[in-house]
Design an enzyme around this catalytic site. Structure first.
Site, PDB file in Angstrom:
ATOM      1  N   THR A  14       0.823  -1.209   0.000  1.00  0.00           N
ATOM      2  CA  THR A  14       0.000   0.000   0.000  1.00  0.00           C
ATOM      3  C   THR A  14       0.854   1.254   0.000  1.00  0.00           C
ATOM      4  O   THR A  14       0.447   2.292  -0.517  1.00  0.00           O
ATOM      5  CB  THR A  14      -0.941  -0.035   1.227  1.00  0.00           C
ATOM      6  OG1 THR A  14      -1.854  -1.106   1.026  1.00  0.00           O
ATOM      7  CG2 THR A  14      -1.710   1.248   1.417  1.00  0.00           C
ATOM      8  N   THR A  74       1.492  -4.350   4.167  1.00  0.00           N
ATOM      9  CA  THR A  74       1.274  -4.660   5.587  1.00  0.00           C
ATOM     10  C   THR A  74       0.575  -5.997   5.810  1.00  0.00           C
ATOM     11  O   THR A  74       0.642  -6.556   6.905  1.00  0.00           O
ATOM     12  CB  THR A  74       0.439  -3.566   6.285  1.00  0.00           C
ATOM     13  OG1 THR A  74      -0.880  -3.569   5.723  1.00  0.00           O
ATOM     14  CG2 THR A  74       1.077  -2.208   6.154  1.00  0.00           C
TER      15      THR A  74
END
Ligand code: SIN
Length: 324
Positions: free
Chosen positions: A15, A95
C-alpha cells in the site's frame, strides 16, 4: 563534513506504493502500483538523513507474497548487509503479510550487526493524509541510527518500533495497525528511543536458495464445529506439518483428537496455536495424548515459519542449502 550514513532501501510494493483513482479512496486502490522513485520524491527530507541505495526486486500486493518472495528478499538483504559501505537496511513491504516476512527474516537473516527495518503504510500513496511518507522517513532515520544496530529485525510503524519476532497485525484499516503482542513496542520515534525487546534471539536457521526446498506447512483455523477431515485433506495435499489456530489457549476439540494423533504418529508434526490476538499457548496434557506441541507466544503465521524451518533442518544439510 561527516558523510551521511548509507542506507539500502529495498522496495517490494504494498500500500505504501499503492495508487487509487481518487485521493479519498483508501480501500480499492492497487497496491504496488507506483515505482519507488515516486515514493522518494514525496519525502525530500530523506536527503539530509542518509545516502540511499535503492533496489526494487519486485512490486506486489503482499497478499500474493510466497516463500519465493521471502527467499529473494532475504538474498537481496544479505547482499546489501554484506557490503562494507552499508550502514543500515530498510525494506518497504505491504502490511498484510509484513508479519510473516519480518519473522522469516528475523529467523534467517544475519543483520551483520547493522540495522534492519521494515515498514509500509495503511493508506495508498495517492490518499489525502497518506501515512507512507512519515513511515518511510522514520524507518530510514532508525536504520541510519547506530542505536538500531544489533537489535535484530525491527518494524517501524506509526511512530513505533516493534521486534519482528513478536509483531502482529491487529487492525484491518487503522494507521496503527500493528502491535507487539505481549511485548508491546520496543521503541518509539520523535524522539527516537529504544526500549525493550522481546525474547532472546534464537539461532539463525539455514535456508535453501530455492523455494521448492521449503517444506509445505499449512495453518488450519479451527472454529466451533470445524471438522478434522480438514487436517486429513491438508496432509493428502502434501502438507508435511500443520499449525492449528485453535480457540483460547490452543484448546484442541475432542473430535479432532483421533485425526491429530494419527497425523503425529505418521510423522506429521501438529502445533497448537491460538486464534487469540495475543497471549501464549501453554503446554497441556493433550500434548502427551495426541503428540501435539504448543507454539508458545508465536502467532499461527510465525509458528508456521518455525515449523517450516524445523522440518527443513531435519531434512538434512543438503536441503537447507546455505548457511545463515
Ligand atoms: C499489501 O499488503 O500489499 C496491501 C495492503 C497494505 O500494504 O496495507
Amino acid at each position: 563534513m561527516t558523510p551521511l550514513p548509507s542506507v539500502t532501501l529495498i522496495a517490494t510494493g504494498g500500500t505504501i506504493a499503492g495508487a487509487a483513482a481518487s485521493d479519498t479512496d483508501t480501500t480499492t486502490y492497487t497496491a504496488g502500483a507506483l515505482p519507488v522513485a515516486t515514493l522518494l520524491e514525496a519525502v525530500p527530507q530523506l536527503a539530509s538523513i542518509a545516502t540511499l541505495q535503492v533496489e526494487q526486486p519486485f512490486s506486489i500486493d503482499s497478499k500474493d507474497a510466497d516463500e519465493r518472495c521471502w527467499l529473494t528478499l532475504r538474498r537481496r538483504a544479505a547482499e546489501a548487509l554484506a557490503r562494507q559501505e552499508t550502514d543500515g537496511l530498510v525494506i518497504l513491504h505491504g502490511t498484510d503479510t509484513l508479519e510473516e516476512t519480518a519473522y522469516f527474516l528475523a529467523r534467517t537473516l544475519d543483520p551483520c550487526g547493522k540495522a534492519v527495518v521494515l515498514t509500509g503504510a495503511m493508506r495508498p500513496a495517492t490518499a489525502l493524509s497518506a501515512d507512507g511518507p512519515m513511515n518511510l522517513l522514520d524507518a530510514v532515520s532508525v536504520a541510519a541510527d547506530p542505536g538500531a544496530c544489533g537489535k535484530g529485525v525491527l518494524v517501524c510503524f506509526d511512530r513505533k518500533l516493534y521486534d519482528a519476532r513478536s509483531l502482529r497485525k491487529r487492525h484491518t484499516s487503522a494507521l496503527d495497525a500493528f502491535d507487539g503482542g505481549e511485548c508491546g513496542p520496543c521503541g518509539h520515534l520523535a524522539p527516537l528511543r529504544f526500549e525493550r525487546c522481546s525474547e532472546p534471539a534464537r539461532p539463525l536457521a539455514a535456508v535453501p536458495d530455492d523455494a521448492s526446498g521449503l517444506p509445505r506447512v499449512e495453518v488450519l483455523y479451527v472454529a466451533a464445529g470445524s471438522r478434522p477431515d480438514l487436517l486429513t485433506c491438508a496432509i493428502q495435499a502434501g502438507a508435511r506439518g500443520l499449525v492449528l489456530a485453535l480457540p483460547g489457549n490452543g484448546s484442541l476439540p475432542d473430535v479432532w483428537h483421533p485425526a491429530v494423533r494419527a497425523a503425529t504418529a505418521s510423522g506429521v508434526p501438529v502445533v497448537r496455536a491460538s486464534r487469540c490476538a495475543s497471549g501464549r499457548v501453554s503446554p497441556h496434557p493433550v500434548d502427551a495424548r495426541t503428540g501435539t506441541r504448543p507454539c508458545g507466544a508465536c502467532s499461527p503465521a510465525a509458528a508456521r515459519i518455525d515449523l517450516m524451518l524445523e522440518l527443513l533442518a531435519a531434512s538434512g544439510p543438503s536441503a537447507s542449502g546455505q548457511t545463515p
